[in-house]
Design a protein around this motif. Structure first.
Motif, PDB file in Angstrom:
ATOM      1  N   SER A   1       2.074   6.612   3.730  1.00  0.00           N
ATOM      2  CA  SER A   1       1.279   7.771   3.968  1.00  0.00           C
ATOM      3  C   SER A   1       2.252   8.992   4.233  1.00  0.00           C
ATOM      4  O   SER A   1       3.121   8.730   4.754  1.00  0.00           O
ATOM      5  CB  SER A   1       0.503   7.759   5.238  1.00  0.00           C
ATOM      6  OG  SER A   1      -0.512   6.446   5.194  1.00  0.00           O
TER       7      SER A   1
ATOM      8  N   ASN B   1      -7.483   7.001   7.498  1.00  0.00           N
ATOM      9  CA  ASN B   1      -6.115   7.112   7.722  1.00  0.00           C
ATOM     10  C   ASN B   1      -5.477   8.511   7.800  1.00  0.00           C
ATOM     11  O   ASN B   1      -4.175   8.595   8.184  1.00  0.00           O
ATOM     12  CB  ASN B   1      -5.334   6.348   6.381  1.00  0.00           C
ATOM     13  CG  ASN B   1      -3.987   5.810   6.825  1.00  0.00           C
ATOM     14  OD1 ASN B   1      -3.828   5.433   7.844  1.00  0.00           O
ATOM     15  ND2 ASN B   1      -3.158   6.060   5.771  1.00  0.00           N
TER      16      ASN B   1
ATOM     17  N   ASP C   1      -1.125  13.872   1.536  1.00  0.00           N
ATOM     18  CA  ASP C   1      -1.486  12.786   0.585  1.00  0.00           C
ATOM     19  C   ASP C   1      -2.764  13.015  -0.227  1.00  0.00           C
ATOM     20  O   ASP C   1      -2.731  13.111  -1.333  1.00  0.00           O
ATOM     21  CB  ASP C   1      -1.825  11.344   1.095  1.00  0.00           C
ATOM     22  CG  ASP C   1      -0.598  10.707   1.264  1.00  0.00           C
ATOM     23  OD1 ASP C   1       0.443  11.082   0.386  1.00  0.00           O
ATOM     24  OD2 ASP C   1      -0.327   9.824   1.923  1.00  0.00           O
ATOM     25  N   TYR C   2      -3.981  13.499   0.424  1.00  0.00           N
ATOM     26  CA  TYR C   2      -5.199  13.942  -0.147  1.00  0.00           C
ATOM     27  C   TYR C   2      -5.656  15.346  -0.225  1.00  0.00           C
ATOM     28  O   TYR C   2      -6.930  15.396  -0.368  1.00  0.00           O
ATOM     29  CB  TYR C   2      -6.107  12.831   0.678  1.00  0.00           C
ATOM     30  CG  TYR C   2      -5.762  11.346   1.106  1.00  0.00           C
ATOM     31  CD1 TYR C   2      -5.679  10.807  -0.170  1.00  0.00           C
ATOM     32  CD2 TYR C   2      -5.569  10.977   2.184  1.00  0.00           C
ATOM     33  CE1 TYR C   2      -5.245   9.310  -0.033  1.00  0.00           C
ATOM     34  CE2 TYR C   2      -5.335   9.620   2.251  1.00  0.00           C
ATOM     35  CZ  TYR C   2      -5.153   8.767   1.185  1.00  0.00           C
ATOM     36  OH  TYR C   2      -4.723   7.355   1.442  1.00  0.00           O
TER      37      TYR C   2
ATOM     38  N   HIS D   1       0.844  -1.393   0.044  1.00  0.00           N
ATOM     39  CA  HIS D   1      -0.006  -0.007  -0.018  1.00  0.00           C
ATOM     40  C   HIS D   1       0.893   1.395   0.062  1.00  0.00           C
ATOM     41  O   HIS D   1       2.030   1.287   0.497  1.00  0.00           O
ATOM     42  CB  HIS D   1      -0.989  -0.044   1.104  1.00  0.00           C
ATOM     43  CG  HIS D   1      -2.066   0.956   1.144  1.00  0.00           C
ATOM     44  ND1 HIS D   1      -1.851   2.487   1.545  1.00  0.00           N
ATOM     45  CD2 HIS D   1      -3.364   0.928   1.021  1.00  0.00           C
ATOM     46  CE1 HIS D   1      -2.752   2.992   1.624  1.00  0.00           C
ATOM     47  NE2 HIS D   1      -3.897   2.012   0.778  1.00  0.00           N
TER      48      HIS D   1
ATOM     49  N   GLN E   1      -9.182   5.478   3.036  1.00  0.00           N
ATOM     50  CA  GLN E   1      -8.338   6.802   3.024  1.00  0.00           C
ATOM     51  C   GLN E   1      -8.774   7.820   3.929  1.00  0.00           C
ATOM     52  O   GLN E   1      -7.825   8.546   4.520  1.00  0.00           O
ATOM     53  CB  GLN E   1      -8.345   7.341   1.713  1.00  0.00           C
ATOM     54  CG  GLN E   1      -7.739   6.417   0.600  1.00  0.00           C
ATOM     55  CD  GLN E   1      -8.108   6.569  -0.900  1.00  0.00           C
ATOM     56  OE1 GLN E   1      -9.097   7.290  -1.098  1.00  0.00           O
ATOM     57  NE2 GLN E   1      -7.240   6.263  -1.704  1.00  0.00           N
TER      58      GLN E   1
ATOM     59  N   LEU F   1     -12.289  10.530  -1.793  1.00  0.00           N
ATOM     60  CA  LEU F   1     -11.721   9.457  -0.980  1.00  0.00           C
ATOM     61  C   LEU F   1     -12.538   8.438  -0.597  1.00  0.00           C
ATOM     62  O   LEU F   1     -13.754   8.354  -0.398  1.00  0.00           O
ATOM     63  CB  LEU F   1     -11.332  10.313   0.319  1.00  0.00           C
ATOM     64  CG  LEU F   1      -9.963  11.035   0.231  1.00  0.00           C
ATOM     65  CD1 LEU F   1      -9.974  12.277  -0.604  1.00  0.00           C
ATOM     66  CD2 LEU F   1      -9.401  11.587   1.633  1.00  0.00           C
TER      67      LEU F   1
ATOM     68  N   TRP G   1      -2.557   3.022  -4.221  1.00  0.00           N
ATOM     69  CA  TRP G   1      -3.206   4.156  -3.515  1.00  0.00           C
ATOM     70  C   TRP G   1      -4.388   3.558  -2.596  1.00  0.00           C
ATOM     71  O   TRP G   1      -4.727   4.211  -1.864  1.00  0.00           O
ATOM     72  CB  TRP G   1      -3.430   5.257  -4.469  1.00  0.00           C
ATOM     73  CG  TRP G   1      -2.512   6.090  -4.813  1.00  0.00           C
ATOM     74  CD1 TRP G   1      -1.603   6.108  -5.872  1.00  0.00           C
ATOM     75  CD2 TRP G   1      -2.145   7.255  -4.022  1.00  0.00           C
ATOM     76  NE1 TRP G   1      -0.710   7.073  -5.664  1.00  0.00           N
ATOM     77  CE2 TRP G   1      -0.912   7.796  -4.692  1.00  0.00           C
ATOM     78  CE3 TRP G   1      -2.643   7.890  -2.824  1.00  0.00           C
ATOM     79  CZ2 TRP G   1      -0.474   8.956  -4.067  1.00  0.00           C
ATOM     80  CZ3 TRP G   1      -1.965   8.916  -2.363  1.00  0.00           C
ATOM     81  CH2 TRP G   1      -0.821   9.511  -3.024  1.00  0.00           C
ATOM     82  N   ALA G   2      -5.401   2.714  -3.158  1.00  0.00           N
ATOM     83  CA  ALA G   2      -6.315   2.268  -2.743  1.00  0.00           C
ATOM     84  C   ALA G   2      -6.300   0.752  -2.171  1.00  0.00           C
ATOM     85  O   ALA G   2      -5.922   0.423  -1.267  1.00  0.00           O
ATOM     86  CB  ALA G   2      -7.613   2.621  -3.570  1.00  0.00           C
TER      87      ALA G   2
END
Length: 205
Positions: free
Chosen positions: A68, A86, A72-73, A65, A83, A79, A118-119
Motif C-alpha cells: 500500500s 484498506n 494508490d487509489y 498483494h 481496497q 474500488l 492489485w486486487a
C-alpha cells in the motif's frame, strides 16, 4: 503404494500473501485472521508443507498483494470493498514492517517472488502465468490467505488457464468462519483436488 501426484517436474506451490500484517503477531490483520487460522491449523500446517515441498525440489512461488501507498487509489473509478477498507488502515504498507514478508513463511533462497497483484487474483496483471510456464509447472497447490478471496480468485483463474489446481483448506484462513465456509462451498466448482495437509504430503514425490 501411494502415487506421487505432486513432483518437482510439474508442480508449483503458491504461497499467497505471506506478509507480517497477516502472519505475525502485531500485524494489522493478524487478529482478524487468527480465529480461523487457529481453527484450520494454518501456521502449523505451513510449517509442514513449506519444508517438505522445498526438500522435494518443488518450486515455491510467493504471490504477494500490492504494498500500500497513500495515493494508490487516487481518481480510481471502481474500488472493491477490500481496497476501500484498506485506505485508512494501509495494510501491507510499502516500507513498513507489516509490508515485509514474514520471515518464517515468506520467500527463502531459490523461491520465486511474483509481481504484486492489485486486487484478489495472483494472475491478473502479474507475471505469474509466464513464470509458471517457464518452470514447467502444470499443477498448482495453493496455500496462504485469504481463503475466499485471493486463494479462490487465483485458483479459479489458474483453472481457466488450464492448470491442475489443488486447494489445501487447512493451510488457509479467512476473516471469518463464514468466509471459510464460502471457500469450502465454492472450491469443488474449480479445484481438481481438495486435500488436507497430511493427504497432500502423502502424495508428494
Amino acid at each position: 503404494m501411494t502415487t506421487a501426484t505432486y513432483t518437482a517436474a510439474d508442480t508449483a506451490l503458491l504461497v499467497v500473501d505471506p506478509y507480517n500484517d497477516f502472519m505475525s503477531e502485531g500485524g494489522k490483520l493478524y487478529e482478524a485472521i487468527r480465529p480461523t487460522a487457529e481453527a484450520s491449523g494454518l501456521f502449523d500446517n505451513l510449517r509442514k508443507i513449506l519444508p517438505a515441498f522445498r526438500a522435494a525440489g518443488v518450486k515455491v512461488f510467493i504471490v504477494p498483494h500490492h504494498r500500500s501507498r497513500a495515493d494508490d487509489y487516487a481518481k480510481w473509478d471502481h474500488l472493491n470493498m477490500f481496497q476501500k477498507a484498506n485506505i485508512p488502515s494501509q495494510a501491507f504498507g510499502e516500507g513498513t514492517w507489516g509490508g515485509e514478508f514474514n520471515p518464517e513463511f515468506g520467500p527463502q533462497e531459490g523461491d520465486i517472488v511474483v509481481k504484486e497483484h492489485w486486487a484478489q487474483s495472483g494472475f491478473a496483471n502479474t507475471d505469474l502465468d509466464f513464470l509458471l510456464k517457464q518452470h514447467g509447472a502444470r499443477k498448482l497447490v495453493l496455500v496462504g490467505l485469504i481463503a475466499n478471496s485471493c486463494i479462490e480468485s487465483t485458483a479459479r483463474f489458474g483453472m481457466e488457464l488450464g492448470y491442475h489446481v489443488t486447494i489445501v483448506p487447512d493451510a488457509t484462513a479467512a476473516f471469518s468462519h463464514e468466509g471459510m465456509v464460502a471457500a469450502a462451498t465454492n472450491a469443488p466448482m474449480y479445484a481438481h483436488a481438495i486435500l488436507k495437509t497430511e493427504e497432500l504430503l502423502g502424495q508428494l514425490g
